[in-house]
Design a protein around this motif. Structure first.
Motif, PDB file in Angstrom:
ATOM      1  N   ASN A 122      -3.635 -67.060 -29.406  1.00 51.33           N
ATOM      2  CA  ASN A 122      -4.045 -66.045 -30.576  1.00 51.33           C
ATOM      3  C   ASN A 122      -4.380 -64.558 -30.252  1.00 51.33           C
ATOM      4  N   MET A 123      -4.065 -64.377 -28.789  1.00 48.49           N
ATOM      5  CA  MET A 123      -4.579 -62.909 -28.219  1.00 48.49           C
ATOM      6  C   MET A 123      -3.909 -61.793 -28.866  1.00 48.49           C
ATOM      7  N   PHE A 124      -2.478 -62.187 -28.965  1.00 53.62           N
ATOM      8  CA  PHE A 124      -1.762 -60.853 -29.482  1.00 53.62           C
ATOM      9  C   PHE A 124      -1.942 -60.589 -31.069  1.00 53.62           C
ATOM     10  N   ARG A 125      -2.409 -61.808 -31.816  1.00 51.19           N
ATOM     11  CA  ARG A 125      -2.687 -61.448 -33.121  1.00 51.19           C
ATOM     12  C   ARG A 125      -4.067 -60.604 -33.329  1.00 51.19           C
ATOM     13  N   VAL A 126      -4.819 -61.008 -32.365  1.00 47.24           N
ATOM     14  CA  VAL A 126      -5.981 -60.382 -32.326  1.00 47.24           C
ATOM     15  C   VAL A 126      -5.903 -58.691 -31.865  1.00 47.24           C
ATOM     16  N   LEU A 127      -5.276 -58.647 -30.918  1.00 47.78           N
ATOM     17  CA  LEU A 127      -4.756 -57.393 -30.387  1.00 47.78           C
ATOM     18  C   LEU A 127      -4.109 -56.488 -31.496  1.00 47.78           C
ATOM     19  N   GLY A 128      -3.404 -57.173 -32.245  1.00 52.11           N
ATOM     20  CA  GLY A 128      -2.600 -56.465 -33.182  1.00 52.11           C
ATOM     21  C   GLY A 128      -3.383 -55.835 -34.446  1.00 52.11           C
ATOM     22  N   VAL A 129      -4.374 -56.678 -34.617  1.00 49.65           N
ATOM     23  CA  VAL A 129      -5.472 -56.128 -35.665  1.00 49.65           C
ATOM     24  C   VAL A 129      -6.133 -54.927 -35.043  1.00 49.65           C
ATOM     25  N   VAL A 130      -6.702 -54.909 -33.845  1.00 52.39           N
ATOM     26  CA  VAL A 130      -7.658 -54.069 -33.037  1.00 52.39           C
ATOM     27  C   VAL A 130      -6.428 -52.642 -32.912  1.00 52.39           C
ATOM     28  N   GLU A 131      -5.253 -52.816 -32.574  1.00 48.67           N
ATOM     29  CA  GLU A 131      -4.332 -51.840 -32.433  1.00 48.67           C
ATOM     30  C   GLU A 131      -4.309 -50.967 -33.669  1.00 48.67           C
ATOM     31  N   SER A 132      -4.203 -51.482 -34.930  1.00 44.02           N
ATOM     32  CA  SER A 132      -4.479 -51.017 -36.140  1.00 44.02           C
ATOM     33  C   SER A 132      -5.527 -50.294 -36.277  1.00 44.02           C
ATOM     34  N   LEU A 133      -6.796 -50.658 -35.996  1.00 46.88           N
ATOM     35  CA  LEU A 133      -7.944 -50.217 -36.169  1.00 46.88           C
ATOM     36  C   LEU A 133      -8.209 -48.973 -35.196  1.00 46.88           C
ATOM     37  N   MET A 134      -7.607 -48.854 -34.193  1.00 46.18           N
ATOM     38  CA  MET A 134      -7.860 -48.143 -33.039  1.00 46.18           C
ATOM     39  C   MET A 134      -6.816 -46.921 -33.262  1.00 46.18           C
ATOM     40  N   ALA A 135      -5.724 -47.366 -33.765  1.00 46.09           N
ATOM     41  CA  ALA A 135      -4.557 -46.055 -34.051  1.00 46.09           C
ATOM     42  C   ALA A 135      -5.218 -44.934 -35.184  1.00 46.09           C
ATOM     43  N   SER A 136      -6.065 -45.382 -35.887  1.00 50.34           N
ATOM     44  CA  SER A 136      -6.348 -44.483 -37.098  1.00 50.34           C
ATOM     45  C   SER A 136      -7.869 -44.309 -36.939  1.00 50.34           C
ATOM     46  N   ASN A 137      -8.555 -44.724 -36.124  1.00 52.47           N
ATOM     47  CA  ASN A 137     -10.107 -44.309 -35.904  1.00 52.47           C
ATOM     48  C   ASN A 137     -10.522 -43.804 -34.354  1.00 52.47           C
ATOM     49  N   ASP A 138     -11.254 -43.237 -34.246  1.00 54.56           N
ATOM     50  CA  ASP A 138     -12.062 -42.804 -33.072  1.00 54.56           C
ATOM     51  C   ASP A 138     -12.857 -43.904 -32.577  1.00 54.56           C
ATOM     52  N   HIS A 198     -22.849 -53.292 -30.475  1.00 56.50           N
ATOM     53  CA  HIS A 198     -21.601 -52.571 -31.182  1.00 56.50           C
ATOM     54  C   HIS A 198     -21.821 -52.901 -32.591  1.00 56.50           C
ATOM     55  N   ASP A 199     -20.848 -52.291 -33.113  1.00 54.25           N
ATOM     56  CA  ASP A 199     -20.926 -51.953 -34.632  1.00 54.25           C
ATOM     57  C   ASP A 199     -20.172 -52.933 -35.427  1.00 54.25           C
ATOM     58  N   LEU A 200     -19.072 -53.358 -34.668  1.00 53.93           N
ATOM     59  CA  LEU A 200     -18.107 -54.390 -35.491  1.00 53.93           C
ATOM     60  C   LEU A 200     -17.640 -55.181 -34.343  1.00 53.93           C
ATOM     61  N   VAL A 201     -17.394 -56.747 -34.761  1.00 55.18           N
ATOM     62  CA  VAL A 201     -16.757 -57.345 -33.869  1.00 55.18           C
ATOM     63  C   VAL A 201     -15.714 -58.146 -34.411  1.00 55.18           C
ATOM     64  N   VAL A 202     -14.605 -58.106 -33.593  1.00 57.84           N
ATOM     65  CA  VAL A 202     -13.347 -58.878 -33.927  1.00 57.84           C
ATOM     66  C   VAL A 202     -13.119 -60.048 -33.083  1.00 57.84           C
ATOM     67  N   THR A 203     -12.636 -61.035 -33.750  1.00 53.91           N
ATOM     68  CA  THR A 203     -12.692 -62.245 -32.770  1.00 53.91           C
ATOM     69  C   THR A 203     -11.868 -63.203 -33.479  1.00 53.91           C
ATOM     70  N   GLY A 204     -10.885 -64.059 -32.579  1.00 52.69           N
ATOM     71  CA  GLY A 204      -9.779 -64.981 -33.242  1.00 52.69           C
ATOM     72  C   GLY A 204     -10.599 -66.100 -33.737  1.00 52.69           C
ATOM     73  N   GLU A 205      -9.913 -67.159 -34.351  1.00 54.75           N
ATOM     74  CA  GLU A 205     -10.671 -68.283 -34.831  1.00 54.75           C
ATOM     75  C   GLU A 205     -10.501 -69.362 -33.790  1.00 54.75           C
ATOM     76  N   TYR A 206     -11.263 -70.345 -33.750  1.00 60.37           N
ATOM     77  CA  TYR A 206     -11.302 -71.196 -32.571  1.00 60.37           C
ATOM     78  C   TYR A 206     -10.853 -72.519 -33.021  1.00 60.37           C
ATOM     79  N   LYS A 235      -5.201 -68.024 -36.686  1.00 58.91           N
ATOM     80  CA  LYS A 235      -4.266 -68.475 -35.937  1.00 58.91           C
ATOM     81  C   LYS A 235      -3.007 -68.323 -36.749  1.00 58.91           C
ATOM     82  N   GLU A 236      -1.744 -68.125 -36.165  1.00 57.01           N
ATOM     83  CA  GLU A 236      -0.678 -68.323 -37.232  1.00 57.01           C
ATOM     84  C   GLU A 236      -0.386 -69.588 -37.475  1.00 57.01           C
ATOM     85  N   ARG A 237      -0.022 -69.559 -39.168  1.00 55.54           N
ATOM     86  CA  ARG A 237       0.148 -70.673 -39.907  1.00 55.54           C
ATOM     87  C   ARG A 237       1.713 -71.013 -39.713  1.00 55.54           C
ATOM     88  N   SER A 238       2.077 -72.443 -39.819  1.00 59.18           N
ATOM     89  CA  SER A 238       3.265 -72.774 -39.688  1.00 59.18           C
ATOM     90  C   SER A 238       3.745 -72.691 -41.226  1.00 59.18           C
TER      91      SER A 238
END
Length: 239
Positions: A122-138, A198-206, A235-238
């Motif tokens: 699930n790492m790259f799914r989490v990082l994909g969300v983080v990338e979107s947030l960082m790209a448009s915010n400081d 921290h002000d916001l937490v991003v986590t993958g589902e377990y 996590k990615e659904r089938s």
């Protein structure tokens, strides 16, 4: 990896618990589905509650939708009357192909984001969300390896270094990214301590069921102790 992440934002419209404007502003790069749910008491017919409160619930939901729309977010909305909000969250998340779910919280300006990474699946799914947030915010981002292994081990360092490289290869500021490694003994307490600073937490589902993540231990413990909002990446659904 997630392209154009979609976030489900559940809101109890009976309590008028609107997400903060600072949180809405940070989440604007994501496509948003606002789920307004109105709890139906036991022994009460859902249609009876709908007949009495539907217009009020629609008005409250529209107010929240307009707040997201005002920040140029791509936003949709759904209204449900339900005895089981967790089940409704699960169903709507599946129907709208939501990649993540917001567990809302109280926050002011959002400048620091804690990212809890557990498994490679699930790492790259989490990082994909983080990338979107960082790209448009400081934002300053702290990557946290949420796995009980020896602190400073080669596995942990490679994992976190790889996540950092993945983000920087996509043009994000390396100086804005740091990481933390827990020990097996301090894993949970370290996560909660970091969440407080921290002000916001991003986590993958377990667990495979989003219901477990929304009402499960990690978001609840973070929220109960810190009140911070949590974005839970599914996590990615089938198909």
């Amino acid at each position: 990896m997630i392209e154009n992440p979609t976030l489900l934002v559940p809101v109890d419209v009976s309590a008028q618990e609107d997400p903060s404007l600072d949180l809405i502003e940070v989440l604007r790069p994501l496509r948003v589905v606002v789920l307004g749910y109105y709890p139906v008491p036991d022994q009460t017919a859902p249609q009876q509650i709908r007949d009495e409160y539907e217009q009020e619930a629609k008005d409250d939901l529209e107010t929240i939708v307009q707040q997201f729309a005002g920040s140029d977010a791509d936003v949709q909305s759904v209204l449900v009357f339900t005895r089981d909000s967790a089940q409704s969250i699960d169903r709507v998340a599946n129907e709208y192909d939501c990649d993540s779910v917001l567990v809302s919280g109280v926050t002011g300006e959002i400048a620091r984001v804690l990212v809890s990474l557990k498994d490679e699946q699930n790492m790259f799914r989490v990082l994909g969300v983080v990338e979107s947030l960082m790209a448009s915010n400081d934002l300053e981002v702290t990557l946290y390896h949420a796995e009980s292994i020896e602190k400073g081990s080669a596995k942990s360092e490679l994992y976190l270094r790889g996540a950092t490289d993945w983000l920087t290869e996509r043009g994000l500021d390396r100086e804005a990214i740091s990481w933390e490694e827990p020990t097996a003994e301090t894993q949970e307490s370290a996560l909660l301590d970091l969440a407080e600073s921290h002000d916001l937490v991003v986590t993958g589902e377990y667990e495979p069921d989003i219901r477990e993540r929304v009402v499960g231990t990690v978001p609840d413990r973070i929220h109960d102790r810190t009140g911070r909002p949590v974005v839970v990446v599914r996590k990615e659904r089938s198909v």
